[in-house]
Design a protein around this motif. Structure first.
Motif, PDB file in Angstrom:
ATOM      1  N   GLY A 188       0.768  -1.232   0.000  1.00  0.00           N
ATOM      2  CA  GLY A 188       0.000   0.000   0.000  1.00  0.00           C
ATOM      3  C   GLY A 188       0.796   1.277   0.000  1.00  0.00           C
ATOM      4  N   GLU A 189       2.126   1.204  -0.061  1.00  0.00           N
ATOM      5  CA  GLU A 189       2.936   2.420  -0.089  1.00  0.00           C
ATOM      6  C   GLU A 189       3.932   2.351  -1.233  1.00  0.00           C
ATOM      7  OE1 GLU A 189       4.472   4.051   3.494  1.00  0.00           O
ATOM      8  OE2 GLU A 189       2.978   3.058   4.756  1.00  0.00           O
ATOM      9  N   HIS A 190       4.114   3.498  -1.905  1.00  0.00           N
ATOM     10  CA  HIS A 190       5.054   3.566  -3.018  1.00  0.00           C
ATOM     11  C   HIS A 190       6.354   4.197  -2.534  1.00  0.00           C
ATOM     12  CE1 HIS A 190       6.834   4.115  -6.906  1.00  0.00           C
ATOM     13  NE2 HIS A 190       5.816   3.482  -7.463  1.00  0.00           N
ATOM     14  N   PRO A 191       7.454   3.444  -2.511  1.00  0.00           N
ATOM     15  CA  PRO A 191       8.691   3.959  -1.924  1.00  0.00           C
ATOM     16  C   PRO A 191       9.317   5.119  -2.688  1.00  0.00           C
ATOM     17  CG  PRO A 191       9.050   1.818  -2.982  1.00  0.00           C
ATOM     18  CD  PRO A 191       7.581   2.046  -2.983  1.00  0.00           C
ATOM     19  N   ASP A 192       9.140   5.164  -4.009  1.00  0.00           N
ATOM     20  CA  ASP A 192       9.765   6.233  -4.795  1.00  0.00           C
ATOM     21  C   ASP A 192       9.062   7.570  -4.620  1.00  0.00           C
ATOM     22  OD1 ASP A 192      11.710   4.610  -5.758  1.00  0.00           O
ATOM     23  OD2 ASP A 192      10.915   4.430  -7.792  1.00  0.00           O
TER      24      ASP A 192
ATOM     25  N   ASP B 278      -1.234   6.640 -16.410  1.00  0.00           N
ATOM     26  CA  ASP B 278       0.128   6.872 -15.945  1.00  0.00           C
ATOM     27  C   ASP B 278       0.654   5.688 -15.137  1.00  0.00           C
ATOM     28  OD1 ASP B 278       2.371   8.821 -15.421  1.00  0.00           O
ATOM     29  OD2 ASP B 278       1.741   8.442 -13.351  1.00  0.00           O
ATOM     30  N   ALA B 279       1.958   5.428 -15.271  1.00  0.00           N
ATOM     31  CA  ALA B 279       2.695   4.516 -14.385  1.00  0.00           C
ATOM     32  C   ALA B 279       2.066   3.126 -14.313  1.00  0.00           C
ATOM     33  CB  ALA B 279       2.820   5.128 -12.991  1.00  0.00           C
ATOM     34  N   VAL B 280       1.693   2.570 -15.436  1.00  0.00           N
ATOM     35  CA  VAL B 280       1.066   1.248 -15.452  1.00  0.00           C
ATOM     36  C   VAL B 280       2.020   0.185 -14.906  1.00  0.00           C
ATOM     37  CG1 VAL B 280       0.163  -0.573 -16.960  1.00  0.00           C
ATOM     38  CG2 VAL B 280      -0.560   1.808 -17.282  1.00  0.00           C
ATOM     39  N   ALA B 281       3.307   0.301 -15.229  1.00  0.00           N
ATOM     40  CA  ALA B 281       4.265  -0.703 -14.753  1.00  0.00           C
ATOM     41  C   ALA B 281       4.288  -0.782 -13.237  1.00  0.00           C
ATOM     42  CB  ALA B 281       5.659  -0.391 -15.291  1.00  0.00           C
ATOM     43  N   SER B 282       4.133   0.350 -12.565  1.00  0.00           N
ATOM     44  CA  SER B 282       4.158   0.348 -11.096  1.00  0.00           C
ATOM     45  C   SER B 282       2.960  -0.400 -10.526  1.00  0.00           C
ATOM     46  CB  SER B 282       4.178   1.782 -10.563  1.00  0.00           C
ATOM     47  OG  SER B 282       2.906   2.401 -10.675  1.00  0.00           O
ATOM     48  N   MET B 283       1.915  -0.539 -11.322  1.00  0.00           N
ATOM     49  CA  MET B 283       0.724  -1.259 -10.892  1.00  0.00           C
ATOM     50  C   MET B 283       0.841  -2.757 -11.176  1.00  0.00           C
ATOM     51  SD  MET B 283      -1.966   1.502 -12.477  1.00  0.00           S
ATOM     52  CE  MET B 283      -3.431   0.697 -11.898  1.00  0.00           C
ATOM     53  N   LEU B 284       1.521  -3.102 -12.239  1.00  0.00           N
ATOM     54  CA  LEU B 284       1.558  -4.491 -12.676  1.00  0.00           C
ATOM     55  C   LEU B 284       2.469  -5.370 -11.826  1.00  0.00           C
ATOM     56  CD1 LEU B 284       1.751  -3.995 -16.554  1.00  0.00           C
ATOM     57  CD2 LEU B 284      -0.246  -4.648 -15.204  1.00  0.00           C
ATOM     58  N   TYR B 285       3.523  -4.770 -11.271  1.00  0.00           N
ATOM     59  CA  TYR B 285       4.534  -5.559 -10.589  1.00  0.00           C
ATOM     60  C   TYR B 285       4.540  -5.259  -9.095  1.00  0.00           C
ATOM     61  CZ  TYR B 285       6.321  -6.271 -15.328  1.00  0.00           C
ATOM     62  OH  TYR B 285       6.454  -6.590 -16.651  1.00  0.00           O
ATOM     63  N   LEU B 286       4.420  -6.299  -8.290  1.00  0.00           N
ATOM     64  CA  LEU B 286       4.449  -6.126  -6.835  1.00  0.00           C
ATOM     65  C   LEU B 286       5.827  -5.697  -6.345  1.00  0.00           C
ATOM     66  CD1 LEU B 286       2.412  -9.338  -5.987  1.00  0.00           C
ATOM     67  CD2 LEU B 286       1.635  -6.979  -5.638  1.00  0.00           C
ATOM     68  N   ASP B 287       6.868  -6.008  -7.093  1.00  0.00           N
ATOM     69  CA  ASP B 287       8.228  -5.646  -6.683  1.00  0.00           C
ATOM     70  C   ASP B 287       8.735  -4.395  -7.389  1.00  0.00           C
ATOM     71  OD1 ASP B 287       8.449  -6.735  -9.217  1.00  0.00           O
ATOM     72  OD2 ASP B 287      10.225  -7.934  -8.763  1.00  0.00           O
TER      73      ASP B 287
ATOM     74  N   ALA C  27      14.516  -6.794  -2.395  1.00  0.00           N
ATOM     75  CA  ALA C  27      14.124  -8.062  -1.799  1.00  0.00           C
ATOM     76  C   ALA C  27      13.710  -7.840  -0.349  1.00  0.00           C
ATOM     77  CB  ALA C  27      15.282  -9.061  -1.884  1.00  0.00           C
ATOM     78  N   GLY C  28      12.608  -8.450   0.030  1.00  0.00           N
ATOM     79  CA  GLY C  28      12.104  -8.294   1.385  1.00  0.00           C
ATOM     80  C   GLY C  28      11.183  -7.108   1.576  1.00  0.00           C
ATOM     81  N   GLN C  29      11.059  -6.265   0.537  1.00  0.00           N
ATOM     82  CA  GLN C  29      10.212  -5.080   0.622  1.00  0.00           C
ATOM     83  C   GLN C  29       8.918  -5.243  -0.169  1.00  0.00           C
ATOM     84  OE1 GLN C  29      12.728  -1.874  -0.756  1.00  0.00           O
ATOM     85  NE2 GLN C  29      13.741  -1.657   1.225  1.00  0.00           N
ATOM     86  N   TRP C  30       8.655  -6.459  -0.634  1.00  0.00           N
ATOM     87  CA  TRP C  30       7.416  -6.679  -1.366  1.00  0.00           C
ATOM     88  C   TRP C  30       6.868  -8.058  -1.009  1.00  0.00           C
ATOM     89  CZ3 TRP C  30       7.130 -10.496  -5.319  1.00  0.00           C
ATOM     90  CH2 TRP C  30       8.364 -11.077  -5.665  1.00  0.00           C
ATOM     91  N   ARG C  31       5.597  -8.241  -1.301  1.00  0.00           N
ATOM     92  CA  ARG C  31       4.915  -9.469  -0.935  1.00  0.00           C
ATOM     93  C   ARG C  31       4.410 -10.164  -2.198  1.00  0.00           C
ATOM     94  NH1 ARG C  31       3.963 -10.298   3.928  1.00  0.00           N
ATOM     95  NH2 ARG C  31       3.706  -8.107   4.530  1.00  0.00           N
ATOM     96  N   PRO C  32       4.784 -11.426  -2.417  1.00  0.00           N
ATOM     97  CA  PRO C  32       4.347 -12.144  -3.622  1.00  0.00           C
ATOM     98  C   PRO C  32       2.837 -12.329  -3.655  1.00  0.00           C
ATOM     99  CG  PRO C  32       6.161 -13.298  -2.521  1.00  0.00           C
ATOM    100  CD  PRO C  32       5.681 -12.237  -1.577  1.00  0.00           C
ATOM    101  N   ASN C  33       2.313 -12.618  -4.853  1.00  0.00           N
ATOM    102  CA  ASN C  33       0.889 -12.891  -4.977  1.00  0.00           C
ATOM    103  C   ASN C  33       0.567 -14.306  -4.480  1.00  0.00           C
ATOM    104  OD1 ASN C  33       1.388 -14.789  -7.082  1.00  0.00           O
ATOM    105  ND2 ASN C  33       1.274 -13.172  -8.638  1.00  0.00           N
ATOM    106  N   ALA C  34      -0.683 -14.693  -4.593  1.00  0.00           N
ATOM    107  CA  ALA C  34      -1.125 -15.979  -4.038  1.00  0.00           C
ATOM    108  C   ALA C  34      -0.401 -17.164  -4.661  1.00  0.00           C
ATOM    109  CB  ALA C  34      -2.631 -16.127  -4.238  1.00  0.00           C
ATOM    110  N   TYR C  35       0.186 -16.966  -5.841  1.00  0.00           N
ATOM    111  CA  TYR C  35       0.887 -18.043  -6.522  1.00  0.00           C
ATOM    112  C   TYR C  35       2.401 -17.916  -6.395  1.00  0.00           C
ATOM    113  CZ  TYR C  35      -3.764 -18.394  -8.511  1.00  0.00           C
ATOM    114  OH  TYR C  35      -5.126 -18.496  -8.678  1.00  0.00           O
TER     115      TYR C  35
END
Length: 734
Positions: A367-371, A407-416, A421-429
């Motif tokens: 829920g937070e965007h680091p950049d 705007d910024a579609v890539a930031s929406m598509l990728y959880l990472d 590493a360690g700053q994002w959470r993988p999807n259900a798969y």
């Protein structure tokens, strides 16, 4: 026959005190009319009043003070009449209507659709909507307020109309929909307001309306009640829009930041000045950096606080409608940047709206965007998704906008995205794909194209994600077009090199054709390429003043003739020398220089040639529309290619990125006949050296590069020439 009651419908003191404080979740259960034994009890909260009289068509009933500013009156009978309240204070008397005598303005079907995340015209239900009701005592005009705040303990409206004291305008909870609602008679368009929300922690927070259609001029933060009275005059445009495929037509886009194109202009000023300018230069569309309200001008609109409100910096929402209308009547389409990826953390806006993570994802890793220091929407929550999907349709339908650039579609598509590493959470798969955001984008695109035929959804997507412009039925994202960031990066990196070194980077200028048909592309040279120390296009070209300007003209000719649609940020059309800054106007004084004016004129003529040469745009998205004539002339810094249309003469393009002319270079041709020089970026009228081909060349039956026809031509330095088969002549088949 039962005698009429002589006391009001009973309410316990604790509830009365909560109602008087404006902290009761269902004030309508106490205030307003309630039928008892043979009488109607009318309760009203009128703090500091000395006297209250309930006035009907045929009676005046004195009210009695009950507790903490709550008054009651008993009306005879069991039918609720139309009534008003005559309220007397120390030195004045007012006749007002009662907010608590009206039925909910949000119907059960609306509440169901909101819960399901499927209300496609959400702005007609939530937010502030001016409504008029008829009654025996005459029409009542006011504003219905409705807000989604499912975790609130109480909500009230504060504003000009109640001196920012909300107890008298407490809202009712509409059950498990999470919606709070109140109709406020006498509150009209132009009123400033906010919602005051009591969170589970016992704290009151004043919040701007997420669905506000208008706002105060920043840095003020109140929402404003808006009622449109605009009459549209773009029927011809809108009728044609619904019947055409915009992805298949000519499209040259002028990207504009409204606040710095010419500073100090209103929407209505821009309607005339910008329309006249864009029409003169021959662009088919304008693209506006985000128009939705944003508190910080330095964000250029990319940190949105009010998604349904055109920024008040330039006028009323109807003034923005006027701008779009004027552009349409001039035959110019309007694209608006849309920012559903993230929103700012301002405490008075969407952040922790009801005291909880409501619009944002509650997990900080999601829920937070680091950049950007912003929150990321909770795309999996139906009501949040609905808020955004409806917002897309709102701009397309209410403001007649012809396309949204997301705007910024890539930031929406990728959880990472932009996370270590360690700053994002993988999807259900266990993957890095944001499945909820993907579903949201697919729903948005499918809804927009279904509801408003003829519009465009355009992705700013900077990765190799497959199927961005594939239909959702084929599991694509469903966009109509995608910005070709690879073309932009490769081209600008190539042009940064001195001409003598470009031979070693030739693959960068040809590589775009390897993947040109993997998506439906727009070729952008956008605002992002002329800020943050990158300099202007002019400044990135090597060489002296003449060479820089020639390089810009050659680049634009190459861009306009390459497969794909094209977009250019304002100021580059006349090769502005300085880097763009949102805090000042464009360097219009550059046009005092004939050479800069020549760049502008070259682009105007290029747009004209582009629009009347279907071969340059008809088959942008299919390999049938392009063929190399010479792709490996690295030592000459030269490209040659042919563009094909449908039942229309082809166009041959030769681009020379070397600083010297090539005399007598033999260009392969797709067919015999006479080829007219339709455009030459090196023409003297543009400030060039005038190396050209005297208007036309004749194809010769001399094989070259595997083509049976060719011609000897003069190729200008840092220039591009476009030849079109003369329709008056007889082409000879290859």
């Amino acid at each position: 026959m039962t005698a009429a009651a002589t006391s009001p419908v009973p309410v316990d003191h604790d509830t009365l005190r909560a109602v008087a404080a404006g902290s009761f979740y269902d004030p309508h259960a106490v205030l307003g009319p309630h039928v008892g034994d043979g009488t109607v009890t009318v309760r009203t909260l009128r703090p500091l009043a000395d006297r209250v009289v309930v006035v009907t068509a045929d009676s005046r009933v004195e009210a009695q003070h009950e507790l903490d500013g709550i008054w009651y009156a008993l009306l005879p009978g069991t039918t609720v009449p139309d009534y008003r309240l005559e309220v007397t204070y120390a030195d004045w008397t007012a006749v007002v209507d009662d907010p608590y005598r009206f039925l909910p303005t949000v119907q059960e079907l609306d509440r169901y659709l909101v819960r399901e995340g499927r209300h496609e015209q959400l702005w007609q239900v939530l937010g502030a909507n001016v409504r008029t009701y008829d009654g025996q005592l005459g029409p009542v005009r006011g504003t219905s307020f409705a807000v989604w705040a499912p975790n609130a303990r109480a909500v009230r409206v504060v504003g000009d109309f109640n001196h920012w004291q909300g107890a008298t305008h407490a809202m009712r909870s509409l059950g498990d929909s999470g919606i709070w609602e109140l109709y406020a008679p006498g509150v009209d368009a132009g009123a400033r307001y906010k919602f005051e929300i009591l969170g589970a922690d016992g704290s009151w927070r004043q919040k701007a309306d997420p669905m506000a259609k208008g706002t105060e001029v920043p840095p003020a933060t109140a929402s404003v009640v808006v009622e449109t009275t605009y009459t549209w005059y773009d029927d011809t445009w809108m009728t044609a829009r619904a019947q055409r495929d915009p992805h298949a037509g000519p499209m040259s886009v002028y990207e504009v930041h409204l606040g710095s194109w010419r500073q100090g202009l209103s929407y209505r000023d821009l309607a005339h000045q910008l329309t006249e300018y864009v029409l003169e230069l021959g662009f088919t569309h304008v693209e506006l950096l985000p128009v939705a309200e944003h508190p910080f001008g330095g964000s250029w609109g990319y940190q949105v606080s009010s998604y349904y409100a055109p920024t008040s910096r330039f006028g009323h929402p109807d003034d923005f409608r006027y701008l779009v209308d004027c552009l349409h009547r001039a035959g110019i389409g309007v694209i608006v940047d849309w920012v559903p990826a993230h929103f700012p953390k301002d405490e008075w806006s969407l952040a922790h709206f009801d005291g909880t993570a409501l619009y944002e994802h509650p997990d900080p890793l999601l829920g937070e965007h680091p950049d950007w220091g912003t929150y990321v929407f909770n795309f999996g929550r139906p009501e949040v998704r609905n808020f955004l999907v409806a917002n897309a349709t709102y701009w397309l339908e209410e403001f007649h906008v012809d396309g949204l650039r997301v705007d910024a579609v890539a930031s929406m598509l990728y959880l990472d995205y932009s996370r270590q590493a360690g700053q994002w959470r993988p999807n259900a798969y266990g993957g890095r794909e944001n499945l909820e955001a993907i579903s949201f984008l697919q729903e948005t695109n499918a809804t927009a194209y279904r509801r408003t035929p003829g519009i465009m959804m355009i992705a700013e997507e900077s990765t190799a994600w497959p199927g961005v412009t594939a239909p959702t039925s084929a599991h694509g994202l469903g966009f109509g077009l995608k910005w070709n960031m690879g073309w932009m990066n490769d081209t600008l990196r190539y042009l940064r090199e001195e001409p003598i070194n470009r031979r070693y980077h030739h693959h960068e200028i040809t590589f775009s054709m390897v993947y040109a048909y993997s998506e439906h592309f727009v070729l952008p040279i956008s605002h992002d390429e002329v800020v943050h120390g990158k300099g202007s296009l002019y400044g990135r070209m090597p060489g002296d003043h003449w060479q820089k300007l020639a390089g810009v003209r050659a680049l634009l000719a190459y861009q306009w003739t390459h497969p794909g649609k094209q977009l250019l940020f304002m100021g580059q059309e006349f090769a502005q020398q300085g880097e763009w800054a949102e805090s000042r106007s464009l360097d219009w004084h550059s046009l005092d220089d004939d050479a800069h004016r020549g760049v502008q004129r070259s682009l105007r003529d290029l747009n004209e040639v582009y629009r009347r040469t279907p071969a340059l745009w008809q088959l942008d998205h299919t390999p049938d529309g392009f063929a190399w004539l010479a792709s490996d002339e690295a030592d000459l810094n030269l490209l040659a290619y042919v563009r094909y249309g449908v039942d229309t003469p082809p166009a041959v393009v030769v681009v020379n990125f070397a600083g010297v002319p090539h005399e007598g270079w033999r260009v392969p041709l797709p067919t015999g006949g006479t080829w007219r020089e339709a455009f030459n970026s090196d023409a003297e009228v543009y400030g060039g050296s005038g190396v050209g081909n005297l208007g036309a060349i004749a194809a010769e039956p001399v094989e070259h590069y595997g083509r049976p026809w060719s011609a000897s031509i003069r190729v200008p330095p840092l220039g591009a020439v476009v030849f079109v088969l003369d329709e008056d002549g007889e082409p000879t088949p290859a």
